[in-house]
Design a protein around this motif. Structure first.
Motif, PDB file in Angstrom:
ATOM      1  N   UNK A 127       0.869  -1.180   0.000  1.00  0.00           N
ATOM      2  CA  UNK A 127       0.000   0.000   0.000  1.00  0.00           C
ATOM      3  C   UNK A 127       0.901   1.224   0.000  1.00  0.00           C
ATOM      4  N   UNK A 128       0.521   2.256  -0.753  1.00  0.00           N
ATOM      5  CA  UNK A 128       1.390   3.427  -0.833  1.00  0.00           C
ATOM      6  C   UNK A 128       1.265   4.336   0.381  1.00  0.00           C
ATOM      7  N   UNK A 129       0.349   4.046   1.295  1.00  0.00           N
ATOM      8  CA  UNK A 129       0.208   4.849   2.502  1.00  0.00           C
ATOM      9  C   UNK A 129       0.857   4.124   3.689  1.00  0.00           C
ATOM     10  N   UNK A 130       1.879   4.738   4.237  1.00  0.00           N
ATOM     11  CA  UNK A 130       2.623   4.117   5.333  1.00  0.00           C
ATOM     12  C   UNK A 130       1.738   3.852   6.548  1.00  0.00           C
ATOM     13  N   UNK A 131       0.800   4.750   6.823  1.00  0.00           N
ATOM     14  CA  UNK A 131      -0.064   4.559   7.982  1.00  0.00           C
ATOM     15  C   UNK A 131      -0.972   3.345   7.805  1.00  0.00           C
ATOM     16  N   UNK A 132      -1.428   3.111   6.584  1.00  0.00           N
ATOM     17  CA  UNK A 132      -2.255   1.934   6.324  1.00  0.00           C
ATOM     18  C   UNK A 132      -1.436   0.667   6.556  1.00  0.00           C
ATOM     19  N   UNK A 133      -0.207   0.650   6.021  1.00  0.00           N
ATOM     20  CA  UNK A 133       0.646  -0.526   6.204  1.00  0.00           C
ATOM     21  C   UNK A 133       0.908  -0.783   7.692  1.00  0.00           C
ATOM     22  N   UNK A 134       1.187   0.288   8.424  1.00  0.00           N
ATOM     23  CA  UNK A 134       1.473   0.138   9.851  1.00  0.00           C
ATOM     24  C   UNK A 134       0.260  -0.385  10.600  1.00  0.00           C
TER      25      UNK A 134
END
Length: 219
Positions: free
Chosen positions: A9-16
């Protein structure tokens, strides 16, 4: 054995957030990717069981990454992440071999359960939801089909079973409709998957429409 996952996913917060949810439920996150190219590379290096794949990413989108990952023999399964439950990209990803899709507002329990489900070789997406996608986006006349279209090596009974799968029926419902045992239906389904190199029921629904075996409005 612990399920191994790559999150793309290009959003780091989503991955985290997804990493925290999965790790807390005993699922190992072995890698992350910020775009499709990184996801393809991560699968080659890390050999995960499942990839959580966002569709709209820079450099290479999740659809192309899914195609590349599943174009070669692999036990890895792809779950598509999307904000839309009727998205043309989701349909294309299913046709390419993805095992289902999740909306990004999925609950933590559903996320973990979905990852474990597809690891067993099953499809996450219900046939009825797949049918809605297919009826909206399928293009029977399109060149270069995403999945194998030759139905000539199926027996008449297997064609019947595939048609009923395309209409969203479960194995039990197919058994009732054809006056067969559920075990016999499971055998037919397994043979259909093997002959047509299909991964799961969701792909079977797509194939039934794309080949014209059934058409929107048949139900």
């Amino acid at each position: 054995m612990t399920t191994r996952v790559v999150i793309a996913d290009d959003q780091a917060l989503v991955r985290t957030g997804f990493r925290m949810i999965l790790t807390a439920r005993g699922i190992e996150v072995v890698g992350e990717a910020a775009d499709g190219a990184e996801a393809v590379d991560a699968v080659r290096r890390l050999h995960p069981d499942v990839v959580l794949m966002d569709i709209r990413m820079p450099t290479m989108d999740g659809l192309e990454a899914t195609r590349r990952i599943l174009a070669t023999p692999t036990d890895c399964r792809v779950l598509i992440l999307t904000t839309f439950d009727l998205d043309s990209y989701v349909y294309a990803a299913l046709a390419a071999g993805a095992s289902g899709f999740l909306l990004k507002d999925v609950t933590p329990e559903h996320l973990a359960a979905a990852v474990r489900l597809v690891t067993t070789g099953d499809a996450l997406l219900s046939p009825s939801i797949t049918r809605r996608l297919v009826e909206r986006f399928a293009t029977p006349a399109a060149p270069q089909p995403a999945i194998h279209r030759d139905l000539s090596n199926l027996t008449p009974r297997e064609l019947e079973v595939l048609t009923l799968m395309g209409q969203g029926l479960s194995n039990a419902e197919i058994a009732t409709a054809l006056t067969l045992s559920e075990a016999t239906v499971k055998t037919h389904v397994a043979r259909i998957f093997a002959k047509l190199t299909l991964r799961d029921r969701s792909q079977a629904v797509v194939l039934a429409y794309e080949t014209g075996l059934i058409t929107p409005g048949d139900l």
